[in-house]
Design a protein around this motif. Structure first.
Motif, short mmCIF file in Angstrom:
data_model
loop_
_atom_site.label_atom_id
_atom_site.label_comp_id
_atom_site.label_asym_id
_atom_site.label_seq_id
_atom_site.Cartn_x
_atom_site.Cartn_y
_atom_site.Cartn_z
N ARG A 220 0.83 -1.20 0.00
CA ARG A 220 0.00 0.00 0.00
C ARG A 220 0.87 1.25 0.00
O ARG A 220 2.06 1.20 0.36
CB ARG A 220 -0.92 0.01 1.21
CG ARG A 220 -0.20 0.02 2.55
CD ARG A 220 -1.13 -0.35 3.68
NE ARG A 220 -0.45 -0.34 4.97
CZ ARG A 220 -0.86 -1.03 6.04
NH1 ARG A 220 -1.97 -1.76 5.97
NH2 ARG A 220 -0.20 -0.97 7.17
N LEU A 221 0.28 2.35 -0.39
CA LEU A 221 0.97 3.63 -0.37
C LEU A 221 1.09 4.13 1.06
O LEU A 221 0.19 3.96 1.87
CB LEU A 221 0.20 4.67 -1.19
CG LEU A 221 0.09 4.44 -2.71
CD1 LEU A 221 -0.83 5.49 -3.32
CD2 LEU A 221 1.46 4.48 -3.37
N THR A 222 2.22 4.74 1.38
CA THR A 222 2.37 5.43 2.65
C THR A 222 1.58 6.73 2.57
O THR A 222 1.07 7.11 1.51
CB THR A 222 3.84 5.75 2.93
OG1 THR A 222 4.32 6.62 1.90
CG2 THR A 222 4.69 4.48 2.94
N GLU A 223 1.47 7.44 3.67
CA GLU A 223 0.79 8.74 3.64
C GLU A 223 1.52 9.69 2.69
O GLU A 223 0.90 10.44 1.94
CB GLU A 223 0.73 9.34 5.05
CG GLU A 223 -0.24 8.62 5.98
CD GLU A 223 -1.65 8.57 5.42
OE1 GLU A 223 -2.16 9.64 4.98
OE2 GLU A 223 -2.26 7.48 5.40
N PHE A 224 2.86 9.64 2.71
CA PHE A 224 3.64 10.46 1.79
C PHE A 224 3.41 10.00 0.36
O PHE A 224 3.31 10.81 -0.57
CB PHE A 224 5.12 10.36 2.15
CG PHE A 224 6.02 11.22 1.29
CD1 PHE A 224 5.93 12.60 1.32
CD2 PHE A 224 6.96 10.63 0.45
CE1 PHE A 224 6.75 13.40 0.52
CE2 PHE A 224 7.79 11.41 -0.34
CZ PHE A 224 7.69 12.79 -0.30
N GLY A 225 3.30 8.68 0.18
CA GLY A 225 3.04 8.14 -1.15
C GLY A 225 1.69 8.56 -1.69
O GLY A 225 1.54 8.82 -2.90
N LYS A 226 0.69 8.65 -0.82
CA LYS A 226 -0.64 9.09 -1.23
C LYS A 226 -0.60 10.55 -1.70
O LYS A 226 -1.23 10.92 -2.69
CB LYS A 226 -1.64 8.93 -0.08
CG LYS A 226 -1.94 7.49 0.28
CD LYS A 226 -2.87 7.41 1.49
CE LYS A 226 -3.14 5.97 1.89
NZ LYS A 226 -3.99 5.89 3.12
N LEU A 227 0.16 11.38 -0.98
CA LEU A 227 0.29 12.78 -1.37
C LEU A 227 1.01 12.88 -2.71
O LEU A 227 0.58 13.63 -3.60
CB LEU A 227 1.06 13.55 -0.30
CG LEU A 227 1.29 15.04 -0.58
CD1 LEU A 227 -0.03 15.79 -0.65
CD2 LEU A 227 2.21 15.65 0.48
N PHE A 228 2.08 12.11 -2.85
CA PHE A 228 2.84 12.09 -4.10
C PHE A 228 1.94 11.69 -5.27
O PHE A 228 1.94 12.34 -6.33
CB PHE A 228 4.00 11.10 -3.96
CG PHE A 228 4.79 10.88 -5.21
CD1 PHE A 228 5.70 11.83 -5.67
CD2 PHE A 228 4.64 9.70 -5.93
CE1 PHE A 228 6.45 11.61 -6.83
CE2 PHE A 228 5.37 9.48 -7.09
CZ PHE A 228 6.28 10.43 -7.54
N ALA A 229 1.16 10.64 -5.08
CA ALA A 229 0.27 10.17 -6.14
C ALA A 229 -0.79 11.20 -6.47
O ALA A 229 -1.13 11.41 -7.64
CB ALA A 229 -0.37 8.84 -5.73
N SER A 230 -1.33 11.86 -5.46
CA SER A 230 -2.40 12.84 -5.69
C SER A 230 -1.92 14.02 -6.51
O SER A 230 -2.69 14.65 -7.23
CB SER A 230 -2.97 13.32 -4.35
OG SER A 230 -2.04 14.15 -3.66
N VAL A 231 -0.63 14.32 -6.41
CA VAL A 231 -0.06 15.46 -7.14
C VAL A 231 0.50 15.05 -8.50
O VAL A 231 0.40 15.81 -9.47
CB VAL A 231 1.06 16.13 -6.30
CG1 VAL A 231 1.81 17.18 -7.12
CG2 VAL A 231 0.47 16.76 -5.05
N CYS A 232 1.07 13.86 -8.59
CA CYS A 232 1.84 13.48 -9.78
C CYS A 232 1.15 12.51 -10.72
O CYS A 232 1.61 12.32 -11.85
CB CYS A 232 3.18 12.89 -9.35
SG CYS A 232 4.19 14.01 -8.35
N ILE A 233 0.07 11.86 -10.29
CA ILE A 233 -0.65 10.95 -11.18
C ILE A 233 -1.76 11.72 -11.87
O ILE A 233 -2.62 12.30 -11.21
CB ILE A 233 -1.25 9.76 -10.39
CG1 ILE A 233 -0.15 8.94 -9.73
CG2 ILE A 233 -2.09 8.89 -11.32
CD1 ILE A 233 0.77 8.22 -10.71
N PRO A 234 -1.78 11.75 -13.21
CA PRO A 234 -2.83 12.49 -13.93
C PRO A 234 -4.21 11.93 -13.60
O PRO A 234 -4.36 10.73 -13.33
CB PRO A 234 -2.48 12.24 -15.41
CG PRO A 234 -1.03 11.89 -15.40
CD PRO A 234 -0.79 11.15 -14.12
#
Length: 246
Positions: A220-234
């Motif tokens: 699963r995504l970490t909390e930081f990973g979730k933020l990263f995905a929310s900003v960088c995944i179209p």
């Protein structure tokens, strides 16, 4: 796209640096180069020795970005985001998922409403990913991966071995190199984007003697990973990324 629209998405400090490199003179002497040439994205990219093809693709991105961001919300994105992103994008095909991630990051960085979610490390993190790892982050944004595996127990050496996957929801069919899943996850964990905890362990016994263990785990995504995905995944994923170049 008008010159003002282009310049609005190009950090002033980076432009000044570009002028310095190109003209080998202080930015204040920029008039020697020519005002009309200076006010173009091509001049901004020229010091990076970008090909004409890349300049065209980058300008296409700028046009899309200005359409997505209302004029009243457009702002100058941070140089520490634009610089690393542009340097890496020159080596990528626009069909690569990483290109799409850089585009999204730059767009979010130029929007006054979303800039608050942009971490300075995001551009560098994208540059460290493979296309398969980008695909995993995209899929993990939708749901966690569940895995059930077993390990045999070597009682003499007191160690587990012979890992066997019984069930897995990892979409291996989407990966160019599915055999590298463990390597990908290890790398993503080192970047603090993903975690893979074992949530349950059950001894496997035969005739009252433990012979192995069955594990239930989640990727699963970490909390930081979730933020990263929310900003960088179209928002629409990698619909334009037709190749999964690793």
């Amino acid at each position: 796209m008008s010159e003002d629209e282009i310049l609005k998405l190009l950090p002033e400090k980076l432009l000044e640096k570009a002028y310095d490199d190109l003209a080998s003179s202080p930015a204040k002497e920029i008039s020697k180069v020519g005002v009309d040439i200076v006010k173009t994205a091509r001049l901004f990219l020229a010091p990076l020795q970008i090909t004409a093809t890349f300049q065209d693709r980058f300008e296409n991105f700028l046009r899309k970005a200005t359409k997505r961001i209302p004029e009243e919300r457009q702002l100058e994105p941070p140089p520490e985001i634009v610089g690393p992103a542009v340097r890496q994008m020159q080596y990528l095909s626009d069909q690569n998922p990483l290109w799409a991630m850089f585009e999204e990051l730059l767009t979010q960085s130029a929007d006054s409403e979303s800039i608050k979610n942009v971490h300075p490390s995001f551009a560098v993190l994208i540059s460290q990913l493979s296309a398969d790892e980008a695909t995993l982050i995209l899929e993990l944004q939708k749901q966690d991966f569940t895995i059930v595996d077993t390990l045999d127990l070597n009682r003499i050496e007191n160690r587990f071995f012979n890992l066997q996957i019984e069930k897995s929801s990892v979409p291996l069919q989407l990966l160019a190199n599915p055999g590298h899943l463990k390597l990908y996850c290890s790398h993503l964990e080192s970047l603090s984007l993903v975690e893979w905890p074992v949530e349950k362990q059950t001894p496997i016994q035969s005739a009252g003697v433990q012979t192995g263990v069955r594990r239930n785990s989640k990727i699963r995504l970490t909390e930081f990973g979730k933020l990263f995905a929310s900003v960088c995944i179209p928002p629409d994923g990698f619909t334009q990324a037709k190749s999964n170049t690793n």
